[in-house]
Enzyme design. Structure first.
Site, PDB file in Angstrom:
ATOM      1  N   LYS A  45       0.867  -1.185   0.000  1.00 30.50           N
ATOM      2  CA  LYS A  45       0.000   0.000   0.000  1.00 30.50           C
ATOM      3  C   LYS A  45       0.903   1.235   0.000  1.00 30.50           C
ATOM      4  O   LYS A  45       1.976   1.222   0.615  1.00 30.50           O
ATOM      5  CB  LYS A  45      -0.897  -0.004   1.240  1.00 30.50           C
ATOM      6  CG  LYS A  45      -1.740   1.250   1.327  1.00 30.50           C
ATOM      7  CD  LYS A  45      -3.056   1.052   2.026  1.00 30.50           C
ATOM      8  CE  LYS A  45      -3.914   2.318   1.924  1.00 30.50           C
ATOM      9  NZ  LYS A  45      -4.328   2.653   0.551  1.00 30.50           N
ATOM     10  N   ALA A  70     -12.373   5.545  -0.999  1.00 30.68           N
ATOM     11  CA  ALA A  70     -11.631   6.734  -0.554  1.00 30.68           C
ATOM     12  C   ALA A  70     -11.074   6.382   0.824  1.00 30.68           C
ATOM     13  O   ALA A  70     -11.607   6.790   1.850  1.00 30.68           O
ATOM     14  CB  ALA A  70     -12.520   7.957  -0.495  1.00 30.68           C
ATOM     15  N   GLY A  72      -8.145   7.135   1.876  1.00 29.84           N
ATOM     16  CA  GLY A  72      -7.439   8.295   2.411  1.00 29.84           C
ATOM     17  C   GLY A  72      -5.984   8.005   2.717  1.00 29.84           C
ATOM     18  O   GLY A  72      -5.374   8.669   3.559  1.00 29.84           O
ATOM     19  N   LEU A  73      -5.430   6.996   2.015  1.00 38.00           N
ATOM     20  CA  LEU A  73      -3.999   6.690   2.132  1.00 38.00           C
ATOM     21  C   LEU A  73      -3.554   6.503   3.586  1.00 38.00           C
ATOM     22  O   LEU A  73      -2.548   7.078   4.021  1.00 38.00           O
ATOM     23  CB  LEU A  73      -3.157   7.766   1.431  1.00 38.00           C
ATOM     24  CG  LEU A  73      -3.201   7.734  -0.096  1.00 38.00           C
ATOM     25  CD1 LEU A  73      -2.531   8.964  -0.673  1.00 38.00           C
ATOM     26  CD2 LEU A  73      -2.583   6.482  -0.672  1.00 38.00           C
ATOM     27  N   CYS A 132      -3.014   9.391  -6.895  1.00 35.75           N
ATOM     28  CA  CYS A 132      -4.122   9.164  -5.963  1.00 35.75           C
ATOM     29  C   CYS A 132      -5.077  10.349  -6.053  1.00 35.75           C
ATOM     30  O   CYS A 132      -4.645  11.497  -5.928  1.00 35.75           O
ATOM     31  CB  CYS A 132      -3.609   9.010  -4.541  1.00 35.75           C
ATOM     32  SG  CYS A 132      -4.987   8.770  -3.397  1.00 35.75           S
ATOM     33  N   LYS A 169       3.179   5.739 -11.456  1.00 35.44           N
ATOM     34  CA  LYS A 169       1.776   5.330 -11.629  1.00 35.44           C
ATOM     35  C   LYS A 169       0.921   6.496 -12.108  1.00 35.44           C
ATOM     36  O   LYS A 169       0.805   7.520 -11.436  1.00 35.44           O
ATOM     37  CB  LYS A 169       1.233   4.781 -10.310  1.00 35.44           C
ATOM     38  CG  LYS A 169      -0.138   4.139 -10.462  1.00 35.44           C
ATOM     39  CD  LYS A 169      -0.456   3.254  -9.292  1.00 35.44           C
ATOM     40  CE  LYS A 169      -1.815   2.615  -9.433  1.00 35.44           C
ATOM     41  NZ  LYS A 169      -2.126   1.782  -8.262  1.00 35.44           N
ATOM     42  N   ASN A 196      -4.227   4.301 -12.093  1.00 30.11           N
ATOM     43  CA  ASN A 196      -4.839   4.396 -10.771  1.00 30.11           C
ATOM     44  C   ASN A 196      -6.369   4.451 -10.964  1.00 30.11           C
ATOM     45  O   ASN A 196      -6.865   4.353 -12.093  1.00 30.11           O
ATOM     46  CB  ASN A 196      -4.324   5.647 -10.039  1.00 30.11           C
ATOM     47  CG  ASN A 196      -4.267   5.423  -8.536  1.00 30.11           C
ATOM     48  OD1 ASN A 196      -5.199   4.905  -7.950  1.00 30.11           O
ATOM     49  ND2 ASN A 196      -3.161   5.813  -7.923  1.00 30.11           N
TER      50      ASN A 196
HETATM   51  C1  FMN Z   1      -9.299  -0.082  -1.539  1.00 34.80           C
HETATM   52  C2  FMN Z   1      -8.273   0.401  -2.516  1.00 34.80           C
HETATM   53  C3  FMN Z   1      -7.115   1.039  -2.063  1.00 34.80           C
HETATM   54  C4  FMN Z   1      -6.155   1.501  -2.964  1.00 34.80           C
HETATM   55  N1  FMN Z   1      -5.023   2.095  -2.484  1.00 34.80           N
HETATM   56  C5  FMN Z   1      -4.048   2.460  -3.359  1.00 34.80           C
HETATM   57  C6  FMN Z   1      -2.822   2.992  -2.872  1.00 34.80           C
HETATM   58  O1  FMN Z   1      -2.570   3.100  -1.670  1.00 34.80           O
HETATM   59  N2  FMN Z   1      -1.886   3.371  -3.810  1.00 34.80           N
HETATM   60  C7  FMN Z   1      -2.082   3.231  -5.168  1.00 34.80           C
HETATM   61  O2  FMN Z   1      -1.195   3.568  -5.955  1.00 34.80           O
HETATM   62  N3  FMN Z   1      -3.239   2.709  -5.640  1.00 34.80           N
HETATM   63  C8  FMN Z   1      -4.207   2.321  -4.770  1.00 34.80           C
HETATM   64  N4  FMN Z   1      -5.370   1.766  -5.250  1.00 34.80           N
HETATM   65  C9  FMN Z   1      -5.541   1.639  -6.710  1.00 34.80           C
HETATM   66  C10 FMN Z   1      -5.147   0.239  -7.203  1.00 34.80           C
HETATM   67  O3  FMN Z   1      -3.775  -0.024  -6.984  1.00 34.80           O
HETATM   68  C11 FMN Z   1      -5.436   0.083  -8.707  1.00 34.80           C
HETATM   69  O4  FMN Z   1      -4.670   0.999  -9.444  1.00 34.80           O
HETATM   70  C12 FMN Z   1      -6.910   0.289  -9.032  1.00 34.80           C
HETATM   71  O5  FMN Z   1      -7.743  -0.212  -8.002  1.00 34.80           O
HETATM   72  C13 FMN Z   1      -7.309  -0.379 -10.343  1.00 34.80           C
HETATM   73  O6  FMN Z   1      -7.056  -1.768 -10.309  1.00 34.80           O
HETATM   74  P1  FMN Z   1      -8.199  -2.868  -9.903  1.00 34.80           P
HETATM   75  O7  FMN Z   1      -9.418  -2.565 -10.733  1.00 34.80           O
HETATM   76  O8  FMN Z   1      -7.585  -4.205 -10.222  1.00 34.80           O
HETATM   77  O9  FMN Z   1      -8.446  -2.696  -8.457  1.00 34.80           O
HETATM   78  C14 FMN Z   1      -6.346   1.301  -4.363  1.00 34.80           C
HETATM   79  C15 FMN Z   1      -7.515   0.664  -4.818  1.00 34.80           C
HETATM   80  C16 FMN Z   1      -8.469   0.217  -3.929  1.00 34.80           C
HETATM   81  C17 FMN Z   1      -9.699  -0.482  -4.465  1.00 34.80           C
END
Ligand code: FMN
Length: 325
Positions: A45, A70, A72-73, A132, A169, A196
């Site tokens: 993460k 969301a 919120g990192l 993000c 990214k 993202n």
């Molecule tokens: C719950 C959640 C938390 C995420 N947190 C991050 C993150 O901390 N950093 C990041 O670069 N992308 C984050 N993402 C984005 C994912 O890495 C990815 O780019 C995005 O969800 C699309 O891929 P997917 O459809 O396979 O989930 C998050 C996605 C989700 C659903």
């Protein structure tokens, strides 16, 4: 059966299915579980400089065609992250599964500092999250939205990671994606992760208000797949660096489509919500079955297959590629 081993920069992954950042990559034990279940590489993460609590619940909602989040990192800060990365590396190395450390920052200088600290744990690749939807420059604009801000972050990170390669990214909601990609490559990006989440909103009609505490969030899962495919397809025609194609992949067939759009490896996140931590291994096996059934012997045969004639970039050559297994 088809050969799934995947060369990504100086790494060799057992297969091209990579855990995307954020969904479960918060502890070394969870990363190990995903790797043991068959992932080709795992991403943590995103981590920033100081610990951050994130938003109050609800932070995710599945509205039927995808997920809006969301979070919120939320993360424990760079110092705690270094310990976690060291433990994760030790757990993953015997499995031959590379570790990707995702970082973010509130300013360009902060990105550089987080990169410097995280490098001490020697992850195999550093992913730079400039996209993000919740993090941006002093005007609230994500760094990924403009060529100059994306390039400034890339330069600051590159200057602080020594010989560790970086993947930047990118965000889908920009009018000039290939242009921004060109700027970050010129600034030192070794690879790109695309994409993202896409900003969105889900409203509870009974309650008459947004579902998430933050109101808006990022769309992931099946609804994102056509957008991600389009982004990868556009990038693959313009850039020679490898692309980790991410967005909406939940099956082996989806992964094949992402490779055909020009991705070198395939990021998977939200599928874990639908299929559990086994999802990545299962998707890799489904990809292998798809390839065998269709007569593809290697990933190279799939890669960029759907691109317009004459635009398929030659496969990059990395003489130093290291088999981690
Ligand atoms: C719950 C959640 C938390 C995420 N947190 C991050 C993150 O901390 N950093 C990041 O670069 N992308 C984050 N993402 C984005 C994912 O890495 C990815 O780019 C995005 O969800 C699309 O891929 P997917 O459809 O396979 O989930 C998050 C996605 C989700 C659903």
């Amino acid at each position: 059966m088809a050969e799934l081993r995947c060369r990504l920069l100086n790494l060799v992954l057992p297969n091209p299915i990579v855990l995307a950042s954020g969904v479960v990559g918060i502890s070394a034990t969870l990363l190990e579980r995903v790797a043991r279940a068959g992932a080709g590489a795992v991403t943590t993460k995103s981590c920033g400089l100081e610990p951050r609590a994130g938003h109050p619940n609800p932070v995710t909602v599945d509205w039927g065609a995808g997920v809006l989040n969301a979070v919120g990192l939320s993360h424990p800060g760079a110092e705690a992250e270094v310990q976690m990365l060291r433990e994760a590396r030790a757990r993953l190395e015997p499995l031959g599964v590379p570790l990707i450390a995702s970082i973010f920052g509130g300013t360009v200088a902060e990105f550089g500092e987080v990169a410097r600290r995280v490098s001490r744990a020697r992850p195999h690749l550093i992913e730079v999250n400039i996209s993000c939807p919740n993090v941006g420059d002093e005007f609230g604009t994500p760094f990924a939205a403009r060529d100059w801000s994306a390039a400034s972050v890339t330069e600051a990170v590159k200057a602080n990671v020594g010989d560790i390669p970086i993947s930047v990214k990118l965000a889908p909601n920009v009018p000039n994606l290939a242009h921004i990609a060109g700027a970050v490559i010129e600034a030192g990006a070794d690879a790109l992760t695309a994409i993202n989440t896409m900003p969105g909103l889900v409203i509870d009609a009974d309650a008459g208000r947004p579902v998430l505490s933050n109101h808006t969030g990022g769309i992931s899962g099946p609804a994102l797949k056509p957008i991600a495919l389009r982004c990868v397809y556009e990038l693959a025609q313009k850039v020679q660096v490898p692309i980790i194609g991410t967005g909406g992949v939940t099956t082996g067939r989806d992964a094949a489509e992402m490779l055909m759009a020009g991705a070198t490896a395939v990021g998977v996140g939200t599928a874990i919500r639908y299929r559990g931590v086994e999802a990545l291994g299962e998707i890799a096996r489904e990809l292998e079955i798809f390839m065998a059934a269709q007569g593809y012997a290697s990933l190279a045969e799939l890669r960029g297959l759907a691109l317009p004639a004459g635009t398929r970039q030659p496969a990059p050559v990395y003489p130093g590629a290291r088999v981690t297994q």
